[in-house]
Design an enzyme around this catalytic site. Structure first.
Site, mmCIF file in Angstrom:
data_model
loop_
_atom_site.group_PDB
_atom_site.id
_atom_site.type_symbol
_atom_site.label_atom_id
_atom_site.label_comp_id
_atom_site.label_asym_id
_atom_site.label_seq_id
_atom_site.Cartn_x
_atom_site.Cartn_y
_atom_site.Cartn_z
ATOM 1 N N LYS A 111 13.993 64.683 -19.435
ATOM 2 C CA LYS A 111 14.699 65.255 -18.299
ATOM 3 C C LYS A 111 14.150 66.635 -17.932
ATOM 4 C CE LYS A 111 17.594 61.831 -17.861
ATOM 5 N NZ LYS A 111 19.004 61.910 -18.210
ATOM 6 N N GLY A 432 21.551 46.219 -21.964
ATOM 7 C CA GLY A 432 22.556 45.780 -20.994
ATOM 8 C C GLY A 432 22.030 44.985 -19.830
ATOM 9 N N GLU A 484 24.154 41.972 -16.027
ATOM 10 C CA GLU A 484 24.473 42.900 -14.944
ATOM 11 C C GLU A 484 23.851 42.501 -13.607
ATOM 12 O OE1 GLU A 484 23.710 46.918 -16.192
ATOM 13 O OE2 GLU A 484 24.570 46.574 -18.171
ATOM 14 N N ASP A 599 27.873 53.574 -21.971
ATOM 15 C CA ASP A 599 26.585 54.270 -21.910
ATOM 16 C C ASP A 599 26.768 55.731 -21.526
ATOM 17 O OD1 ASP A 599 25.153 52.030 -22.556
ATOM 18 O OD2 ASP A 599 24.723 51.464 -20.492
ATOM 19 N N GLU A 605 21.722 65.670 -20.846
ATOM 20 C CA GLU A 605 21.352 66.262 -19.565
ATOM 21 C C GLU A 605 22.379 67.273 -19.076
ATOM 22 O OE1 GLU A 605 21.811 64.537 -15.142
ATOM 23 O OE2 GLU A 605 20.551 63.325 -16.452
ATOM 24 N N HIS A 641 24.870 54.467 -25.514
ATOM 25 C CA HIS A 641 23.412 54.495 -25.367
ATOM 26 C C HIS A 641 22.998 55.807 -24.730
ATOM 27 C CE1 HIS A 641 19.303 53.436 -24.482
ATOM 28 N NE2 HIS A 641 19.493 53.698 -23.204
ATOM 29 N N CYS A 643 19.197 58.091 -23.647
ATOM 30 C CA CYS A 643 17.748 57.931 -23.541
ATOM 31 C C CYS A 643 17.094 59.117 -22.861
ATOM 32 C CB CYS A 643 17.394 56.649 -22.781
ATOM 33 S SG CYS A 643 18.079 56.537 -21.125
ATOM 34 N N HIS A 694 9.879 51.051 -19.578
ATOM 35 C CA HIS A 694 9.363 51.609 -18.329
ATOM 36 C C HIS A 694 7.868 51.355 -18.164
ATOM 37 C CE1 HIS A 694 13.101 53.408 -17.175
ATOM 38 N NE2 HIS A 694 13.202 54.035 -18.322
#
Length: 766
Positions: A111, A432, A484, A599, A605, A641, A643, A694
């Site tokens: 981030k 998920g 989802e 999550d 952040e 979760h 990340c 990713h």
């Protein structure tokens, strides 16, 4: 005469043109020339809007095909050696750094300060060399000049570049590379000067951080060296007050300083007192991080005396780059008119700067109509009956410590959960989401446009859920998810069903690369009118005998990834959201769902930039999570979760969340991020991600097994889960199935090794 400028603007294009061109290039549908044509069109339109608004020059260098930090890796000729690139390379190579390739995993991503933007982390070693690399910045300056604009290039400063990089070899300090880096910055500045550039904006946002004496002293050395280039430098800091770094910044040999007067409002008087007599002061008076209209009259009242004192040494600006807000309200024809009147996107914020500049220089009467409209919009928002809900306030006032703790400690809960689920060692699951195929997106779009009935949409989504469940069963995963398919975004989906939220049609902002998100707008008190996920999850559970995870987004992440109301403390809004999520958790449990994931990828952040401010945030953030999770019985297993963040400095607060299982992203760091959890002796169960979702690269079983073996030397094997880094919505089914098949095989290999007693946890990654 006061001047006006911006530190940067959105680079995605008003209709996400860059995203679609990037992805077309990656697929091979267009060539590099076509991608560059799209990029040039976006830049030209951005410059034209700045020029038309009467800003004093245009900002150049705020554009990136993927990420500005990655641009600087390319500009400074310091791509990681493992990719085998030279100092200069093309766009295809540039994208490999960001996305990985068959031989190399992508550069680590994390981030950008306390925003939801992700940057690529430069990799530094003792032998890292710097040299002028790609010419893209100089090409863009020439492009702006050819079009008749006066460019103000922007660079990420050398100290910020080094501070945000990562040392990839033990035993050296990346600050030792400064003397090797500064000559290249000097070359860049000299070349810009030769092109006729007058001002260069050089961003050093680390001045808003707690810096050691070593880093603070490095600023003086660095900027005395850069000053020799003879270029006018505007040193820009943002995202917070300067505090003990204030004198560091103001004593540097630069021609101007930008300060964040939104987040650092209280120290403006100090800045003015210490500002050298000839120095330009750029004041960030328009919030670059949120979308509410600026109180223009308040800005004029506050800065009128400063304008009289500084004249043309006063520059008006947003607090930071406008990349963190959407492009234009002109793209919002369906947004509620009352709410729309309260908002300002990037284009509107530029118009606010124009109005302020005119008012300072020509008097308020010159923009009387604009000021009156602004005042009326602010008054309407304050008086709106839509903002406050007495029932929500009463419920929040009744919350006590009973509501933010599980019935029993983790050891007792763990025993009950293991007896209930009887999972194997190293249980496998996913985070998920599963691939959002064109068919899924088409059905959702047709439903929203009224072309598909509710019954037909439900049937279509149930088919997708059944497909995802069947594939997971076939792969041999232990704990399943419904995939989802019905969700557009992990925050937007919930916000659409919560009171107090509103949604834009085209309020897109970049998260990373081609990934754009459309943050909800929290304008009022939050509550949950009805169940949001129960029917979908219950249906998925009916298709399998294996445990089905209920999937929810946590209160802090919903808060962080929304544009949040600014008329009450963020903590109050977070606790309102927590109560709404708590209702959903309780309903899922009542529907027979025994594992529920809440999550919180944005938990780190949201941490304030200064450590002195951490305790207050961590107190209400962890409490918000516990309120959302603690309404269930001991045998119900709560997952969370996180990340793409550094967690080690807040591990006590993460432990205080008291989730039964936490899953984290660790593959890009080669399990390095897990070391802190081991050192801390993290008490609950944990699933370190074993492959990077990713990247299109499919890691083999041996690679995942190696990562799991490293993890099992840090975390007690009986507490380890096996999972990807993050959700799989952006991947295709072929690569998803291949990667998950390898992941399941790796878990089985670990089970065999563990059963044979081949290794033990020694809490040290080797």
């Amino acid at each position: 005469m006061a001047l006006a400028h911006v530190l940067g603007v959105p680079r995605i294009g008003p209709n996400r043109e860059l995203k679609f061109a990037q992805e077309s290039f990656w697929r091979g549908d267009i060539d590099e020339a076509a991608l560059r044509t799209v990029a040039s069109g976006i830049r030209q339109a951005n410059w034209q809007r700045q020029h038309a608004a009467g800003l004093d020059g245009v900002t150049v260098g705020d554009f990136a095909f993927y990420d500005p930090m990655l641009n600087h890796v390319a500009l400074l000729g310091c791509a990681p050696a493992r990719f085998g690139l030279g100092a200069s390379f093309g766009l295809a190579d540039y994208f490999q750094l960001a996305r990985g390739n068959a031989a190399c995993h992508a550069m680590e991503m994390t981030k950008w300060f306390d925003t939801n933007y992700h940057y690529l982390v430069p990799e530094l070693k003792p032998d890292t060399q710097f040299s002028l690399g790609v010419d893209w910045l100089f090409d863009e300056v020439a492009e702006a000049q050819t079009a008749g604009f006066k460019p103000k290039p922007v660079l990420i400063g050398p100290l910020t570049f080094l501070h945000l990089a990562k040392e990839k070899s033990a035993g050296f300090n990346r600050l030792d590379l400064l003397d090797r880096l500064l000559p290249v910055y000097a070359q860049i500045l000299a070349r810009l000067k030769a092109m006729g550039v007058e001002w260069v904006q050089i961003d050093e946002p680390i001045l808003a951080l707690d810096l050691s004496a070593e880093w603070r002293s490095a600023f003086e050395r660095a900027y005395h060296a850069l000053n020799s280039a003879g270029m006018k430098l505007l040193l820009a800091s943002y995202f917070g007050p300067l505090r003990e770094n204030l004198l560091v910044a103001l004593k540097l040999p630069v021609a101007g300083v930008h300060v964040d007067c939104v987040r650092g409002a209280d120290e403006l008087a100090q800045v003015i007192d210490w500002l050298p007599a000839t120095r330009v002061l750029s004041v960030g008076v328009v919030d670059g991080r949120n979308i509410w209209k600026t109180d223009l009259a308040a800005v004029l009242d506050r800065f009128d005396g400063l304008h009289q004192r500084l004249g043309d040494r006063l520059w008006l600006a947003p607090s930071c780059s406008l990349q963190h807000v959407p492009v234009s309200l002109a793209n919002e024809p369906r947004l509620d008119p009352e709410l729309k009147n309260w908002l300002a996107y990037a284009d509107e914020k530029i118009s606010e700067l124009s109005t302020l500049k005119t008012a300072f220089n020509g008097g308020r009467q010159a923009v009387a109509a604009e000021l009156a409209a602004n005042a009326a919009a602010l008054a309407a928002r304050r008086a709106s009956a839509r903002v406050h809900d007495a029932a929500v306030a009463a419920r929040l006032a009744a919350v006590t410590t009973v509501h933010d703790a599980r019935n029993s400690g983790f050891a007792l809960r763990q025993a009950e959960q293991r007896a209930r689920f009887r999972l194997p060692a190293f249980p496998t699951t996913t985070i998920g989401s599963f691939p959002q195929t064109p068919a899924i997106r088409s059905a959702r779009a047709r439903f929203k446009q009224g072309e598909l009935s509710a019954a037909d949409y439900t049937a279509a989504m149930q088919r997708e859920i059944a497909h995802a469940v069947a594939r997971q069963d076939a792969l041999g995963l232990d704990v399943l998810v419904h995939g989802e398919a019905e969700r557009n975004d992990m925050v937007e989906y919930f916000g659409e069903q919560l009171a107090g939220f509103a949604f834009s049609q085209n309020g897109w902002v970049q998260s990373y690369g081609s990934r754009c998100v459309k943050p909800p707008i929290i304008f009022g008190d939050v509550s949950r009118p009805a169940a949001m996920t129960v029917a979908w999850t219950r249906y998925a559970q009916s298709l399998t005998a294996k445990p089905m995870k209920g999937m929810l987004t946590g209160p802090v992440t919903i808060l962080q990834w929304s544009f949040v109301r600014d008329d009450q403390p963020r903590a109050t809004t977070a606790l309102q959201i927590a109560l709404a999520i708590r209702d959903e958790v309780v309903d899922l449990e009542s529907a027979g769902i025994g594992i529920i994931q809440i999550d919180e990828p944005a938990y780190r952040e949201g941490l304030p930039l200064r450590q002195a401010d951490w305790a207050h945030y961590l107190d209400w953030a962890s409490r918000a999570f516990r309120i959302s999770a603690s309404g269930v019985a001991d045998a119900t297993q709560i997952h969370t979760h996180m990340c793409y963040s550094e967690f080690n400095d807040i591990l006590p607060a993460i432990a205080a969340m008291d989730a039964d299982v936490i899953t984290i992203e660790t593959s890009r760091s080669d399990m390095e991020l897990l070391r802190g959890f081991g050192d801390f002796n993290y008490p609950n169960e944990i699933g370190p991600g074993v492959y990077d979702i990713h990247s299109p690269r499919v890691p083999d079983t041996a690679d995942m097994t190696r990562l799991l073996e490293k993890a099992a030397q840090v975390i007690a094997p009986q507490n380890l889960w096996v999972n990807p880094d993050c959700g799989l919505k952006t991947r295709g089914w072929a690569e998803t199935e291949a990667a998950l098949a390898n992941m399941v095989a790796a878990a089985r290999s670990l089970r065999q090794q563990h059963a044979a007693g081949e290794w033990k946890c020694n809490r040290e990654i080797v």
